[in-house]
Write an enzyme that holds these catalytic residues in place. Structure first.
Site, PDB file in Angstrom:
ATOM      1  N   ARG A 258      15.078 -10.977 -42.169  1.00  0.00           N
ATOM      2  CA  ARG A 258      14.518 -12.211 -42.734  1.00  0.00           C
ATOM      3  C   ARG A 258      15.250 -13.376 -42.083  1.00  0.00           C
ATOM      4  O   ARG A 258      16.477 -13.458 -42.151  1.00  0.00           O
ATOM      5  CB  ARG A 258      14.726 -12.245 -44.257  1.00  0.00           C
ATOM      6  CG  ARG A 258      14.226 -13.541 -44.920  1.00  0.00           C
ATOM      7  CD  ARG A 258      14.617 -13.529 -46.392  1.00  0.00           C
ATOM      8  NE  ARG A 258      14.270 -14.758 -47.078  1.00  0.00           N
ATOM      9  CZ  ARG A 258      13.138 -14.983 -47.741  1.00  0.00           C
ATOM     10  NH1 ARG A 258      12.234 -14.027 -47.787  1.00  0.00           N
ATOM     11  NH2 ARG A 258      12.902 -16.111 -48.343  1.00  0.00           N
TER      12      ARG A 258
ATOM     13  N   HIS B  74       4.674 -13.845 -43.064  1.00  0.00           N
ATOM     14  CA  HIS B  74       5.355 -13.279 -44.244  1.00  0.00           C
ATOM     15  C   HIS B  74       4.576 -12.034 -44.704  1.00  0.00           C
ATOM     16  O   HIS B  74       3.961 -12.022 -45.772  1.00  0.00           O
ATOM     17  CB  HIS B  74       5.414 -14.326 -45.351  1.00  0.00           C
ATOM     18  CG  HIS B  74       6.439 -14.053 -46.410  1.00  0.00           C
ATOM     19  ND1 HIS B  74       7.192 -12.889 -46.440  1.00  0.00           N
ATOM     20  CD2 HIS B  74       6.830 -14.787 -47.490  1.00  0.00           C
ATOM     21  CE1 HIS B  74       7.999 -12.942 -47.488  1.00  0.00           C
ATOM     22  NE2 HIS B  74       7.804 -14.066 -48.135  1.00  0.00           N
TER      23      HIS B  74
ATOM     24  N   GLN C  32       4.924 -10.085 -48.185  1.00  0.00           N
ATOM     25  CA  GLN C  32       4.351 -10.866 -49.292  1.00  0.00           C
ATOM     26  C   GLN C  32       2.854 -10.596 -49.420  1.00  0.00           C
ATOM     27  O   GLN C  32       2.302 -10.572 -50.521  1.00  0.00           O
ATOM     28  CB  GLN C  32       4.600 -12.363 -49.037  1.00  0.00           C
ATOM     29  CG  GLN C  32       4.068 -13.289 -50.113  1.00  0.00           C
ATOM     30  CD  GLN C  32       4.916 -13.276 -51.376  1.00  0.00           C
ATOM     31  OE1 GLN C  32       6.127 -13.396 -51.316  1.00  0.00           O
ATOM     32  NE2 GLN C  32       4.277 -13.127 -52.527  1.00  0.00           N
TER      33      GLN C  32
ATOM     34  N   ASP D  99       2.458 -22.903 -52.423  1.00  0.00           N
ATOM     35  CA  ASP D  99       3.835 -22.613 -52.018  1.00  0.00           C
ATOM     36  C   ASP D  99       4.565 -23.952 -52.039  1.00  0.00           C
ATOM     37  O   ASP D  99       3.945 -25.009 -52.150  1.00  0.00           O
ATOM     38  CB  ASP D  99       3.810 -22.003 -50.599  1.00  0.00           C
ATOM     39  CG  ASP D  99       5.191 -21.545 -50.123  1.00  0.00           C
ATOM     40  OD1 ASP D  99       6.106 -21.420 -50.958  1.00  0.00           O
ATOM     41  OD2 ASP D  99       5.347 -21.308 -48.907  1.00  0.00           O
TER      42      ASP D  99
ATOM     43  N   CYS E 293       4.254 -17.759 -54.314  1.00  0.00           N
ATOM     44  CA  CYS E 293       5.197 -16.768 -53.778  1.00  0.00           C
ATOM     45  C   CYS E 293       6.636 -17.000 -54.252  1.00  0.00           C
ATOM     46  O   CYS E 293       7.493 -16.164 -54.015  1.00  0.00           O
ATOM     47  CB  CYS E 293       5.116 -16.709 -52.257  1.00  0.00           C
ATOM     48  SG  CYS E 293       5.292 -18.298 -51.456  1.00  0.00           S
TER      49      CYS E 293
END
Length: 337
Positions: free
Chosen positions: A107, A134, A137, A230, A270
């Site tokens: 990450r 991502h 996710q 987000d 998220c």
């Protein structure tokens, strides 16, 4: 034979619709096993490196619990433990870690870093988030949608806010690949890059997904089964907060905008979310711009249409499915694909 064995999971566009659907359904199965206390140690005796250049709550927790549930040993290496490009090149690091670990999670910032890790380590590498994509996710998000609606194809997902961050990119491409209609409501300056839109459109042409990019938030939420947002300023992003917030204020998910979508729409995020002043950043931005909340209001975030915490839990089940499929020597018949 396992179709996924020893593959890396770097970005959604690398996988077919059938493969993505398999991972979503496998995540649902693993969730069922965990809820019923049925052991599933598919990675018994494996060692997993968790590389974090960026801090994390959900991704780190998910990979750690998923590893342990699968019988593996996770080892956390934070930004002070790894030397990407500073004292040791990414390629050299990849070769060293690949000789000791059976799988690697990364990450951080550059997509190139995770691609190099996969190329030179010789073991499966999983993208826990980069500036571009991502993908873990996505398996969690579309699992959440499938749990709620019972199917994916033909649903309409609306993403509001900063459309050219990793979440905008990933949702656009993944929805298109899964036959989910995707609306992006954002100022034109914050739409995904043209090459990402083209990738999504190519996928949509095959699945029948309809893509809509619009600057009008009401048009964006029209007919939506799910509203998604987000944070407006991504981690480490160097922008003027006032310019960004003024630009995105019309795209805040509040009761008024949610009402335009209808009472059966669900709300997703998220996380982390600045839905009140209970965080240092949320308080600072809220006070600076006289807002009770930033990208989503508290009454919506904690309201009956919100599935944000179910979605957060699903990160762990999704990550477990990805790890087990790529490293677990499972029997997955090719005829599924």
């Amino acid at each position: 034979m396992n179709h996924f064995q020893n593959k890396s999971f770097l970005k959604e566009i690398d996988f077919s619709s059938a493969e993505l659907n398999y991972l979503i359904d496998f995540a649902a199965h693993l969730k069922y096993l965990k809820k019923n206390n049925i052991p599933h140690p598919y990675l018994q005796g494996k060692n997993i490196a968790l590389l974090f250049e960026k801090t994390s709550t959900r991704t780190r927790s998910s990979f750690t619990v998923a590893s342990v549930d699968l019988g593996a040993h996770p080892e956390f290496l934070g930004k002070n433990d790894i030397q990407f490009g500073k004292k040791e090149s990414t390629i050299d690091t990849a070769k060293v870690l690949g000789s000791m670990f059976d799988g690697i999670e990364y990450r951080g910032f550059a997509q190139k870093t995770v691609e190099q890790l996969a190329q030179f380590s010789g073991v499966p590498v999983w993208n826990g988030l980069t500036d571009e994509w991502h993908p873990t996710q996505m398996i969690a998000d579309f699992l959440t949608l499938k749990e709620h609606f019972g199917h994916l194809e033909g649903l309409t997902l609306t993403y509001l806010g900063d459309g050219r961050n990793n979440m905008g990119n990933s949702l656009l491409v993944t929805a298109a690949k899964l036959g989910v209609n995707i609306h992006i409501g954002a100022p034109k300056a914050l739409w995904p890059a043209n090459d990402i839109i083209e990738l999504a459109q190519t996928a949509a042409d095959q699945t029948g997904s309809k893509i809509l990019l619009t600057e009008d938030p009401v048009e964006a939420v029209n007919g939506a089964d799910a509203l998604y947002t987000d944070v407006w300023i991504s981690m480490g992003e160097d922008v003027d907060p006032k310019t960004r917030i003024d630009l995105l204020k019309p795209y805040q998910i509040n009761q008024e905008l949610l009402a335009q979508a209808g009472s059966s729409a669900i709300v997703m995020h998220c996380l982390p979310a600045y839905h009140n002043h209970d965080t240092v950043v949320g308080k600072q931005l809220g006070e600076q711009f006289s807002m009770d909340a930033i990208e989503i209001t508290d009454d919506v975030f904690n309201g009956k249409q919100s599935v944000v915490f179910q979605e957060a839990e699903n990160r762990m089940h999704a990550i477990k499915a990805i790890m087990a499929a790529t490293l677990g020597d499972l029997f997955i018949p090719d005829s599924l694909f």
